[in-house]
Design an enzyme around this catalytic site. Structure first.
Site, PDB file in Angstrom:
ATOM      1  N   CYS A  17       0.866  -1.183   0.000  1.00 53.97           N
ATOM      2  CA  CYS A  17       0.000   0.000   0.000  1.00 53.97           C
ATOM      3  C   CYS A  17       0.904   1.235   0.000  1.00 53.97           C
ATOM      4  CB  CYS A  17      -0.864  -0.006   1.258  1.00 53.97           C
ATOM      5  SG  CYS A  17       0.157   0.069   2.758  1.00 53.97           S
ATOM      6  N   HIS A  47       5.221  -5.098   8.903  1.00 49.29           N
ATOM      7  CA  HIS A  47       5.122  -6.463   9.433  1.00 49.29           C
ATOM      8  C   HIS A  47       5.243  -7.487   8.307  1.00 49.29           C
ATOM      9  CE1 HIS A  47       3.078  -5.152  13.429  1.00 49.29           C
ATOM     10  NE2 HIS A  47       4.387  -5.121  13.489  1.00 49.29           N
ATOM     11  N   HIS A  80       4.009   1.573  11.802  1.00 50.05           N
ATOM     12  CA  HIS A  80       2.906   1.403  12.767  1.00 50.05           C
ATOM     13  C   HIS A  80       2.855   2.490  13.830  1.00 50.05           C
ATOM     14  CE1 HIS A  80       4.077  -2.589  11.220  1.00 50.05           C
ATOM     15  NE2 HIS A  80       2.813  -2.568  10.896  1.00 50.05           N
ATOM     16  N   CYS A 102       2.867   5.642   9.082  1.00 43.39           N
ATOM     17  CA  CYS A 102       1.901   5.912   8.008  1.00 43.39           C
ATOM     18  C   CYS A 102       1.009   7.104   8.400  1.00 43.39           C
ATOM     19  CB  CYS A 102       1.028   4.683   7.783  1.00 43.39           C
ATOM     20  SG  CYS A 102      -0.260   5.012   6.569  1.00 43.39           S
ATOM     21  N   GLU A 132       0.683  -0.806  16.605  1.00 42.96           N
ATOM     22  CA  GLU A 132      -0.116   0.398  16.294  1.00 42.96           C
ATOM     23  C   GLU A 132      -1.034   0.751  17.465  1.00 42.96           C
ATOM     24  OE1 GLU A 132      -2.405   0.235  12.634  1.00 42.96           O
ATOM     25  OE2 GLU A 132      -3.691   1.851  13.319  1.00 42.96           O
ATOM     26  N   CYS A 200      -8.123   2.157   6.858  1.00 41.15           N
ATOM     27  CA  CYS A 200      -7.639   2.910   5.697  1.00 41.15           C
ATOM     28  C   CYS A 200      -8.209   2.327   4.392  1.00 41.15           C
ATOM     29  CB  CYS A 200      -6.116   2.935   5.673  1.00 41.15           C
ATOM     30  SG  CYS A 200      -5.411   1.369   5.190  1.00 41.15           S
ATOM     31  N   SER A 229       1.125  -9.731  10.592  1.00 43.55           N
ATOM     32  CA  SER A 229       0.577  -8.610   9.825  1.00 43.55           C
ATOM     33  C   SER A 229      -0.933  -8.555  10.034  1.00 43.55           C
ATOM     34  CB  SER A 229       0.913  -8.798   8.341  1.00 43.55           C
ATOM     35  OG  SER A 229       0.008  -8.079   7.540  1.00 43.55           O
ATOM     36  N   ASN A 231      -3.318  -6.603   8.680  1.00 49.48           N
ATOM     37  CA  ASN A 231      -4.179  -6.557   7.486  1.00 49.48           C
ATOM     38  C   ASN A 231      -4.185  -7.884   6.743  1.00 49.48           C
ATOM     39  OD1 ASN A 231      -2.717  -6.162   4.649  1.00 49.48           O
ATOM     40  ND2 ASN A 231      -1.411  -5.267   6.238  1.00 49.48           N
ATOM     41  N   SER A 273       1.958  -5.426   3.186  1.00 49.32           N
ATOM     42  CA  SER A 273       3.409  -5.308   3.385  1.00 49.32           C
ATOM     43  C   SER A 273       4.197  -6.378   2.634  1.00 49.32           C
ATOM     44  CB  SER A 273       3.729  -5.352   4.880  1.00 49.32           C
ATOM     45  OG  SER A 273       3.011  -6.376   5.512  1.00 49.32           O
TER      46      SER A 273
END
Ligand code: F3S
Length: 306
Positions: A17, A47, A80, A102, A132, A200, A229, A231, A273
């Protein structure tokens, strides 16, 4: 006779991303500009095992403890984000800080700070032990409660007439978070919530891509990404909730070939990632194993979302 799938659906967008690209470019730029200096990075820059290994091979030292970073060194904060206490400590140690957090994570830090200033109780929806979550909630530790599931919401005990606001981790499952927000709304009708949670757009796009490939017939979805990770894990959950079997793998060769037997159509995606070359390798692997039809399935077109 056992059949190997002949069709591969490639979810798009997948992989890096904008936030991850930005963090990686930051670290790469620093290595290039400082060939004779050791660059330190607080936590994994993103990650992903492969990315961390590639940077370690280039000399970057990843630390979880500031005491391991010599005074005046260059220290990068990962995508993060970190807590204000850590920034304070890094400054005290005279470290040269480069922040690769980010911008979407920075936005949630700001939300927590703003709500805290207005004396709100902040309910942060997120994974309790995630970097995060720790960094963001530390902005107002005494005013923040972390919830991860419905059970946490049931046990919330907030005095009446307290102003309540929600902030969420950026990489959660959109559908799961929606359910949690609805449960919170029932409990606290007056609460202030983000428009669409703080998840996001890149995370949402990748999840929509997975839903689309399952709808189009992917019986199995392979998510390339690391186990830590957030996501990537959510992509697996989204695939399962949509009705497919799903596997989260760092590399396509980790798949047990038996899992693909008697399947007609397989889907492939990647966490935000995961480097592109791992996806290319996976596609080649599928071709080698007899996939004859590959279809790219687009859920969104991503320009630079930052
Ligand atoms: Fe940022 Fe979302 Fe990527 S929060 S790092 S753009 S997954």
């Amino acid at each position: 006779m056992k059949h190997f799938p002949n069709k591969l659906l490639l979810a798009s967008p997948r992989g890096f991303c904008a936030g991850v690209k930005r963090a990686i470019n930051t670290l790469e730029g620093l290595i290039e500009k400082n060939p004779n200096k050791t660059i330190y990075c607080y936590h994994q820059i993103v990650h992903n095992k492969t990315v961390v290994k590639d940077f370690t091979n280039k000399g970057v030292i990843f630390v979880d403890d500031l005491s391991k970073v010599p005074e005046k060194s260059i220290l990068v904060f990962s995508s993060h984000g970190v807590s204000p206490a850590l920034i304070k400590q890094a400054k005290k140690n005279k470290l040269k800080i480069i922040d690769a957090t980010c911008p979407f994570v920075i936005k949630t830090h700001k939300e927590v700070k703003d709500f805290a200033k207005k004396n709100f109780k902040i309910i942060y929806i997120g994974q309790k032990d995630h970097d995060e979550t720790i960094g963001t909630t530390d902005e107002a530790l005494n005013q923040t409660i972390i919830v991860s599931d419905i059970e946490d919401i049931k046990s919330l005990d907030i005095p009446k007439n307290t102003q309540v606001a929600i902030v969420t981790q950026t990489t959660l499952s959109f559908d799961e978070t929606k359910k949690l927000v609805q449960a919170l709304e029932k409990k606290f009708p007056e609460l202030i919530k983000p428009k669409l949670a703080d998840i996001c757009q890149a995370t949402q796009n990748r999840q929509n891509g997975v839903k689309k490939i399952v709808k189009m017939g992917a019986e199995i979805v392979i998510v390339l990404g690391s186990k830590n990770s957030s996501n990537s894990n959510k992509l697996k959950t989204v695939a399962e909730n949509a009705g497919a079997r799903a596997y989260l793998l760092d590399d396509i060769t980790e798949i047990d070939i038996k899992d693909l037997e008697n399947i007609k159509c397989v889907g492939l995606t990647a966490g935000a990632s995961l480097p592109e070359y791992k996806i290319v390798k996976a596609i080649k692997w599928f071709k080698k194993h007899g996939i004859t039809e590959i279809e790219e399935v687009s859920a969104a077109v991503e320009n630079n979302l930052l």
